[in-house]
Each structure stands twice: as structure tokens, then as C-alpha cells.
Design a protein around this motif. Structure first.
Motif, PDB file in Angstrom:
ATOM      1  N   UNK A 146      -0.390  12.835  -7.065  1.00 19.65           N
ATOM      2  CA  UNK A 146      -0.056  12.588  -8.464  1.00 19.65           C
ATOM      3  C   UNK A 146       0.452  11.168  -8.639  1.00 19.65           C
ATOM      4  N   UNK A 147       0.334  10.672  -9.870  1.00 23.79           N
ATOM      5  CA  UNK A 147       0.810   9.344 -10.207  1.00 23.79           C
ATOM      6  C   UNK A 147       2.188   9.391 -10.843  1.00 23.79           C
TER       7      UNK A 147
ATOM      8  N   UNK B 293       1.626   4.630  -1.711  1.00 22.19           N
ATOM      9  CA  UNK B 293       1.508   5.989  -1.167  1.00 22.19           C
ATOM     10  C   UNK B 293       2.874   6.491  -0.737  1.00 22.19           C
ATOM     11  N   UNK B 294       3.215   7.692  -1.182  1.00 20.05           N
ATOM     12  CA  UNK B 294       4.468   8.359  -0.809  1.00 20.05           C
ATOM     13  C   UNK B 294       4.106   9.812  -0.508  1.00 20.05           C
ATOM     14  N   UNK B 295       4.018  10.159   0.763  1.00 23.01           N
ATOM     15  CA  UNK B 295       3.563  11.494   1.129  1.00 23.01           C
ATOM     16  C   UNK B 295       4.428  12.064   2.240  1.00 23.01           C
TER      17      UNK B 295
ATOM     18  N   UNK C 211       0.797  -1.224   0.000  1.00 25.23           N
ATOM     19  CA  UNK C 211       0.000   0.000   0.000  1.00 25.23           C
ATOM     20  C   UNK C 211       0.829   1.273   0.000  1.00 25.23           C
ATOM     21  N   UNK C 212       2.038   1.208   0.560  1.00 22.68           N
ATOM     22  CA  UNK C 212       2.789   2.457   0.728  1.00 22.68           C
ATOM     23  C   UNK C 212       4.272   2.203   0.878  1.00 22.68           C
TER      24      UNK C 212
ATOM     25  N   UNK D 236       1.121   2.076  -9.145  1.00 23.58           N
ATOM     26  CA  UNK D 236       0.453   2.243  -7.846  1.00 23.58           C
ATOM     27  C   UNK D 236       0.925   3.483  -7.093  1.00 23.58           C
ATOM     28  N   UNK D 237       1.886   4.201  -7.617  1.00 20.65           N
ATOM     29  CA  UNK D 237       2.448   5.349  -6.900  1.00 20.65           C
ATOM     30  C   UNK D 237       1.420   6.472  -6.770  1.00 20.65           C
TER      31      UNK D 237
END
Length: 351
Positions: free
Chosen positions: A173-174, A113-115, A62-63, A133-134
Motif C-alpha cells: 500500500x501507498x 519500501x517498508x516491509x 529505495x527503502x 514513494x512509500x
């Protein structure tokens, strides 16, 4: 604590050292101890001739990392003196700078997920891989905060005003848009990751990438450059909102509506931070600036209120103070950039 319960896993396979952020139920969010452990591992590997490259991944699918532990920041700002959060950011920002200057290839697999803090531990790397999936974002204005971890440096370097749009709205964003904005280097389908990582054990990074890099699925930002560049070039947040509302494109109006839900103070400080970052000249100088801004945010009511509304109570109804853009003065903004005296981060060389 068993090995499987460790928040960060480290191992060496062949010529590659692996970091796995291992809090999948928390989307691999970073806490202070994780930052310390990663920094210690990078120190050891930097001087180990058997390690040719470092790879960072996230446990689960997921992340990579959804950010820092903002619940801890909330509690510290609400009930404490902010010292714990300031100490966490000090070590985290030093780690961000170290990653950017690491002398060996630092391969960040930005899958899922990268936040926030996840951007800091990945997008400063020398080899940044995204997948279908990014989902990458700096969503800080929605919690009464300001993009940090070198985010204002990265977004200030994006083409045109794309970085301003992403910083103010917090839009996700992807892969294609991450490549366009300079936040990533290569697109690989997620199905190719295991073989890529296996090959890194005994092959240089370019060889492991060869034959696997593909064009990403189409993004959205390239087709929106006209209104993004026109609207976000304005001198103030108020003018940006006005231009977006007046622009004949539903996406522009949607962006304006998003901005009007964000912390007015955070929006104005973020715009000022981005504009100043463009002239600072180095990641280290920007991180020094971000540290001042982050520490000031601990004293702002919007940080506690934003995290409460979005993360703690989840009512999605923050009560910002001041509640409107017009009520946030230039002096209010300038206070976020005030020097910290002996408490400065001090990453940049003097002079």
C-alpha cells in the motif's frame, strides 16, 4: 570496516539523534547485529538529556527497510536448529516493543519500501512519516511465514477488515492507505524531507512538521471497503476465498486469486493470529504470541520452501505442504500457538 560500510550509522545533530540503516544494496534489510546496535543506541539516548528526539531513516532512496535477513532464516531453518533465528526474533521483538514505549519522540521516515521488519522498526514509532514513494506491506504469507514484529497487532487495529486483507494477501500500500490503516501519521512529499530533518535539529517535532504536511495522493482501500469488510469477516480462509470469488468486483476476484497462491498453512495461522490479537489487549501480549508462532514456523516446511521459491531460486513456484486449504487442520493451526515453556519471549506482564 569504514564508517560508510557500517550497517547502521549513528549521529547526533543538535537536539536530534539519527539512526540510518545503511545497507542500501540489500534495501536496508535488518540483521541481528543491526538490531543490537539500534537497541544499544536507544538505551544511551533515552538517558541523554541533550537528545530530545530520535529519527530513523534508510540509506539511498529505495527503502527505509525491506525486512529482516530472511536468507539467514532460510539457512538456519534448513541446515541448523533454528536457534539463531529464534535469538534474532527475540531481540527484534524486544526492540519493537521498546520503540512503541520510547519516552522521547521516535520519528520514522517511511520513505520507499517498508516491509516486514521495516514495519517493526518504524510503524510502532510515535511520529510516522510517509511519502509518495512509500510502499508498505507485510508479505509473509507469500514465503510461508506469518506477519510478525507486532504486525498482527497493528493490522488488527486497522478499520474494519482492512488489516485482514493486508495480512492475508501481503498487498503493498501507498501513503494514503497507510494513513487510513493507522500505519502512519503524516504525509510529506519526498522533496520536503531534507528540510524537515534539518529543522528537527533545533525545533520540536510539531514545529518541524508545520507547513509541510500535505494531503496524500489518493489511495485505493477506501473505495474497496465494501467488499473487503463483507468478504474478510468470514470465519475461515476457505469462506473468505469463496466470498471474494463470488463478489461482483474484479478486485475481489484478484484478491482471491492472490490468496490461492499463498501458503495454505500460513493463511490459516495468520487469520487465527489476527483474530486472537484483537483480544490480547497490548502489543507486548501480541509479540509474545508472534514469537510462539514464528518459532513454530521454523519447523514448518513452508518457510524454507517459500523463501527458496521467492528469494533464493526465484522460480516463484513454491510447493506448499499441505498444498490446499482443506488439508490444513485445526490441529495444524493450533500447534503454532503452543506455549514455549522456559523459552517464552515474556514481554507481557504476568496475570
Amino acid at each position: 570496516m569504514s564508517a560508510a560500510e557500517e550497517p547502521v550509522l549513528f549521529r547526533t545533530t543538535g537536539r536530534v539523534a539519527r539512526i540510518t540503516l545503511n545497507r542500501p544494496r540489500a534495501l536496508n534489510a535488518l540483521d541481528h547485529e543491526m538490531v543490537r546496535r539500534v537497541d544499544a543506541a536507544l538505551t544511551a539516548w533515552e538517558h541523554d538529556p541533550a537528545v530530545a528526539a530520535v529519527v530513523v531513516t534508510g540509506a539511498g532512496e529505495r527503502a527505509l527497510c525491506a525486512g529482516g535477513d530472511i536468507r539467514a532464516v532460510h539457512d538456519d531453518a534448513r541446515d541448523g536448529d533454528g536457534a539463531a533465528s529464534a535469538a534474532f526474533w527475540r531481540d527484534e521483538y524486544h526492540l519493537n516493543a521498546r520503540i512503541a514505549r520510547y519516552p522521547k519522540p521516535y520519528v520514522a521516515v517511511m520513505d520507499g519500501i517498508v516491509m516486514g521488519g521495516g514495519v517493526g522498526i518504524s510503524a510502532h514509532g510515535s511520529v510516522r512519516v510517509v511519502t509518495e514513494r512509500s510502499r508498505i506491506a507485510m508479505p509473509e504469507t507469500g514465503i510461508g511465514f506469518v506477519p510478525d514484529v507486532g504486525g498482527t497487532h497493528l493490522l488488527a487495529l486497522a478499520p474494519g477488515e482492512l488489516g485482514t486483507h493486508l495480512a492475508l494477501t501481503g498487498e503493498q500500500i501507498g501513503a494514503a492507505d497507510a494513513l487510513l490503516c493507522g500505519l502512519a501519521d503524516h504525509y510529506l512529499p519526498s522533496t520536503a524531507l531534507d528540510a524537515f530533518l534539518d529543522d528537527l535539529a533545533d525545533s520540536p517535532v510539531p514545529d518541524a512538521l508545520a507547513g509541510r504536511v500535505q494531503p496524500p495522493p489518493r489511495g485505493e482501500l477506501a473505495g474497496r471497503r465494501e467488499w473487503i469488510d463483507a468478504c474478510y469477516a468470514a470465519g475461515t480462509v476457505e469462506e473468505i476465498v469463496g466470498r471474494l470469488l463470488a463478489y461482483d468486483d474484479p478486485a475481489a476476484k484478484e484478491a482471491a486469486e492472490t490468496l490461492l497462491t499463498r501458503s495454505p498453512t500460513s493463511l490459516k495461522v495468520t487469520l487465527a493470529a489476527l483474530r486472537r490479537a484483537r483480544g490480547l489487549g497490548s502489543l507486548e501480549r501480541v509479540l509474545d504470541q508472534e514469537y510462539r508462532v514464528s518459532c513454530a514456523a521454523l519447523r514448518s516446511p513452508d518457510l524454507v520452501e517459500g523463501i527458496r521459491a521467492q528469494i533464493i531460486d526465484k522460480d516463484r513456484n513454491p510447493r506448499w505442504s499441505p498444498p490446499t486449504l482443506a488439508e490444513v487442520t485445526d490441529a495444524d493451526v493450533e500447534r503454532f500457538f503452543a506455549p514455549l515453556g522456559e523459552h517464552e519471549l515474556g514481554l507481557a506482564e504476568p496475570g
